[in-house]
Write a protein that holds these residues in place. Sequence first.
Motif, PDB file in Angstrom:
ATOM      1  N   PHE A  77     -78.022 -51.221  -2.040  1.00  0.00           N
ATOM      2  CA  PHE A  77     -78.969 -50.606  -1.098  1.00  0.00           C
ATOM      3  C   PHE A  77     -79.516 -51.683  -0.180  1.00  0.00           C
ATOM      4  CE2 PHE A  77     -83.186 -49.453   0.300  1.00  0.00           C
ATOM      5  CZ  PHE A  77     -83.100 -48.101   0.581  1.00  0.00           C
ATOM      6  N   LEU A  78     -79.399 -51.456   1.112  1.00  0.00           N
ATOM      7  CA  LEU A  78     -79.984 -52.404   2.063  1.00  0.00           C
ATOM      8  C   LEU A  78     -81.148 -51.753   2.784  1.00  0.00           C
ATOM      9  CD1 LEU A  78     -80.102 -54.964   3.883  1.00  0.00           C
ATOM     10  CD2 LEU A  78     -78.397 -53.889   5.343  1.00  0.00           C
ATOM     11  N   LYS A 103     -82.675 -34.223   3.563  1.00  0.00           N
ATOM     12  CA  LYS A 103     -81.257 -33.959   3.860  1.00  0.00           C
ATOM     13  C   LYS A 103     -80.446 -35.247   3.799  1.00  0.00           C
ATOM     14  CE  LYS A 103     -80.547 -29.547   5.047  1.00  0.00           C
ATOM     15  NZ  LYS A 103     -79.433 -28.727   4.586  1.00  0.00           N
ATOM     16  N   LEU A 104     -81.035 -36.326   4.292  1.00  0.00           N
ATOM     17  CA  LEU A 104     -80.329 -37.604   4.294  1.00  0.00           C
ATOM     18  C   LEU A 104     -80.080 -38.069   2.868  1.00  0.00           C
ATOM     19  CD1 LEU A 104     -79.181 -40.010   5.750  1.00  0.00           C
ATOM     20  CD2 LEU A 104     -81.467 -40.861   6.157  1.00  0.00           C
ATOM     21  N   GLU A 116     -88.364 -46.802   3.277  1.00  0.00           N
ATOM     22  CA  GLU A 116     -87.212 -47.506   2.703  1.00  0.00           C
ATOM     23  C   GLU A 116     -87.350 -47.585   1.183  1.00  0.00           C
ATOM     24  OE1 GLU A 116     -84.363 -49.187   4.654  1.00  0.00           O
ATOM     25  OE2 GLU A 116     -85.163 -47.345   5.501  1.00  0.00           O
ATOM     26  N   HIS A 134     -86.612 -44.275  -0.377  1.00  0.00           N
ATOM     27  CA  HIS A 134     -85.165 -44.018  -0.476  1.00  0.00           C
ATOM     28  C   HIS A 134     -84.558 -44.842  -1.612  1.00  0.00           C
ATOM     29  CE1 HIS A 134     -84.080 -41.821   3.429  1.00  0.00           C
ATOM     30  NE2 HIS A 134     -85.380 -41.760   3.296  1.00  0.00           N
ATOM     31  N   LEU A 162     -75.579 -46.564   5.372  1.00  0.00           N
ATOM     32  CA  LEU A 162     -76.333 -47.273   4.336  1.00  0.00           C
ATOM     33  C   LEU A 162     -76.875 -46.322   3.275  1.00  0.00           C
ATOM     34  CD1 LEU A 162     -78.395 -49.962   6.302  1.00  0.00           C
ATOM     35  CD2 LEU A 162     -76.384 -50.309   4.878  1.00  0.00           C
ATOM     36  N   ARG A 163     -76.802 -45.049   3.557  1.00  0.00           N
ATOM     37  CA  ARG A 163     -77.200 -44.070   2.544  1.00  0.00           C
ATOM     38  C   ARG A 163     -75.964 -43.424   1.920  1.00  0.00           C
ATOM     39  NH1 ARG A 163     -80.752 -46.817   3.247  1.00  0.00           N
ATOM     40  NH2 ARG A 163     -82.863 -46.352   3.915  1.00  0.00           N
ATOM     41  N   GLY A 164     -74.816 -44.017   2.187  1.00  0.00           N
ATOM     42  CA  GLY A 164     -73.588 -43.563   1.530  1.00  0.00           C
ATOM     43  C   GLY A 164     -72.815 -42.497   2.285  1.00  0.00           C
ATOM     44  N   ILE A 165     -73.219 -42.210   3.506  1.00  0.00           N
ATOM     45  CA  ILE A 165     -72.554 -41.143   4.261  1.00  0.00           C
ATOM     46  C   ILE A 165     -71.430 -41.743   5.113  1.00  0.00           C
ATOM     47  CG2 ILE A 165     -72.917 -39.386   6.053  1.00  0.00           C
ATOM     48  CD1 ILE A 165     -75.835 -39.206   4.920  1.00  0.00           C
ATOM     49  N   GLY A 169     -77.483 -35.896   1.209  1.00  0.00           N
ATOM     50  CA  GLY A 169     -76.143 -36.285   1.654  1.00  0.00           C
ATOM     51  C   GLY A 169     -75.683 -37.557   0.972  1.00  0.00           C
ATOM     52  N   GLY A 170     -76.612 -38.511   0.851  1.00  0.00           N
ATOM     53  CA  GLY A 170     -76.288 -39.779   0.203  1.00  0.00           C
ATOM     54  C   GLY A 170     -75.923 -39.587  -1.257  1.00  0.00           C
ATOM     55  N   THR A 214     -72.138 -48.959  -0.045  1.00  0.00           N
ATOM     56  CA  THR A 214     -73.352 -48.308  -0.562  1.00  0.00           C
ATOM     57  C   THR A 214     -73.042 -47.558  -1.844  1.00  0.00           C
ATOM     58  OG1 THR A 214     -74.157 -48.041   1.687  1.00  0.00           O
ATOM     59  CG2 THR A 214     -75.190 -46.681   0.025  1.00  0.00           C
ATOM     60  N   ARG A 215     -71.895 -46.912  -1.828  1.00  0.00           N
ATOM     61  CA  ARG A 215     -71.548 -46.098  -3.002  1.00  0.00           C
ATOM     62  C   ARG A 215     -71.251 -46.949  -4.237  1.00  0.00           C
ATOM     63  NH1 ARG A 215     -69.155 -42.513   0.920  1.00  0.00           N
ATOM     64  NH2 ARG A 215     -67.025 -43.175   0.535  1.00  0.00           N
ATOM     65  N   ARG A 225     -73.583 -35.627  11.918  1.00  0.00           N
ATOM     66  CA  ARG A 225     -74.971 -35.336  11.532  1.00  0.00           C
ATOM     67  C   ARG A 225     -75.951 -35.799  12.589  1.00  0.00           C
ATOM     68  NH1 ARG A 225     -76.092 -35.371   5.133  1.00  0.00           N
ATOM     69  NH2 ARG A 225     -74.419 -33.932   4.696  1.00  0.00           N
ATOM     70  N   LEU A 254     -82.539 -43.188  -4.664  1.00  0.00           N
ATOM     71  CA  LEU A 254     -81.094 -43.454  -4.791  1.00  0.00           C
ATOM     72  C   LEU A 254     -80.761 -44.311  -6.015  1.00  0.00           C
ATOM     73  CD1 LEU A 254     -80.123 -44.010  -1.046  1.00  0.00           C
ATOM     74  CD2 LEU A 254     -79.500 -42.071  -2.472  1.00  0.00           C
ATOM     75  N   SER A 312     -72.526 -37.920  -1.620  1.00  0.00           N
ATOM     76  CA  SER A 312     -71.389 -38.815  -1.397  1.00  0.00           C
ATOM     77  C   SER A 312     -71.228 -39.812  -2.540  1.00  0.00           C
ATOM     78  CB  SER A 312     -71.552 -39.547  -0.065  1.00  0.00           C
ATOM     79  OG  SER A 312     -72.672 -40.387  -0.135  1.00  0.00           O
ATOM     80  N   MET A 313     -72.301 -40.052  -3.268  1.00  0.00           N
ATOM     81  CA  MET A 313     -72.203 -40.966  -4.409  1.00  0.00           C
ATOM     82  C   MET A 313     -71.750 -40.242  -5.673  1.00  0.00           C
ATOM     83  SD  MET A 313     -75.576 -43.263  -3.940  1.00  0.00           S
ATOM     84  CE  MET A 313     -75.914 -44.031  -2.371  1.00  0.00           C
TER      85      MET A 313
END
Lengths: 271, 238
Positions: free
Chosen positions: B84-85, B100-101, B153, B156, A213-216, B104-105, B79-80, A224, B160, B108-109
Amino acid sequence: MTLFKPQDNDWLLINPELRKMRPGGHTFMEGSAHGISTFFDNTATEIGDWHRGDTIRFFAQGATDQGYFKRKCIVPRGESLTCLIACISLQQGLLDWEFTLLPGSSLKVRYIANSYGRQIHGRIKVRHSRDSTSDVRTACIATGKKSASTVMVEIDMPAGSKRAKSNVKTLNFNNGGRVGSIPIINVSEPDVEAAHGNTVYSVDKESIFMLQLRGIPEDVAKKRIMMGQLLASYESDNIIDDWDEFNECFEKPSWSFAHLSKGPTMEFGKK
Amino acid sequence: MIPLLDIRSLDVMAGETEILHNINLRVYKGECHVVMGRNGSGKSTLLNAIMGAPGLICDGKVVWEGIDNLLAMPVDVRTRQGIFLSTQAPPEIQGISNAKLLQGGMESMGKPHELRDILKGIHTVAEELNLPKSWALRGFNVGASGGERKKNELLHLKVLDPKLCLLDEIEAGLDKDATDHLVEMLKTIQIDRTMLMVSHSPKVNATHVHVMEKGKIVKSGGPEIAEHILSKGYDDFI
């Protein structure tokens, strides 16, 4: 096999064969005598000098056939040693480490083996003497069907190893294969402390979904989460920076350890 | 005008049980849709199905920006796309910090950021949300209360910066002050974003309200529906 005697400036003693390794060549060490046909047909750099206060970082990546690593280390009196061992994706890997702790010395071992569809088996043996302490933590990860990652941790506390302390913690992550940790603690001295703990993790779908859900992507998310659990387990260590590097290694589809240049490092897998 | 999200004849099963039946819903850019309904009516499942939560089998189409069927995409790809959920009960994940999360997000975007920039962004939003400065480096929801998880949430979401926000009872579990603050934040977020949210007592400026019962949308209309439900309950719609 003979152990090597400590010398003045070398606090860690390695099989002299290691010093003969040259880039581009086959590397034959103690293990080559065990009947395994090929020992890492990869490039290896010459091992550097070891200095007091260094941390051993040992990374093995298999690209060809079977690999057998055997190391013997002696930790001199009153010294401490940290040893990080990572092993990824060997075709069939055997890692065999033996540590001899002289009186008053201490040892930390952090071991990760991620099999990625192959088989890695490790053995860590620690021989204590009086007032020595060891803290061995291992993580076996089996990613994919037919993969296996196992480790045997042998702690020897012979007679005379008074006030020796040992703590063994094993983690197992099953990600589709077979994992296992076998602790063997031989105690022949009444005045010692020895503890062992084992944890089994599974990578739950909910956590993977959360990271997605965070795009990973799913495969990265799994890695991870596993490494996250390791970091959480080892958080009290002052070797987190190293684990960050380990984490990177686990996320790359093909691993290169060339960037791991801190301290004496052996590099395998470079073409 | 092409809808941002177009749900067509969506059926959702969980194992042998049908949870949602023939859901049709269009969300256009800038709109704020609120889904209301009794417990177990399928509201959360609707949001989870849009994002491809594990264990749900979906049939139908969920068209994104008039072209792609979201149901054919892996979760991370959805997500990309800019969706966003925020789930109702975000889990705790050890060893992976918020920074870090999010890094990473973002990576990837296709929006790679240096960790220090991410940290800066998190610190700013964390301050707005009354979260401690150390929040950025803390494990994802590790040791966090229900309210803190909801705030996280939102944090984030702000970092994002998605096109469509799917919020599942984002206000649940918060104290009065935090709820008021969250509502204010949501109103700010709402200005340039599209929302589809599940709520029992919507306090945002909803443009559309839908009532669900037994896996179906039984009533759709404007914000007056929410007012009616808040004063008289669901009986008139079911």
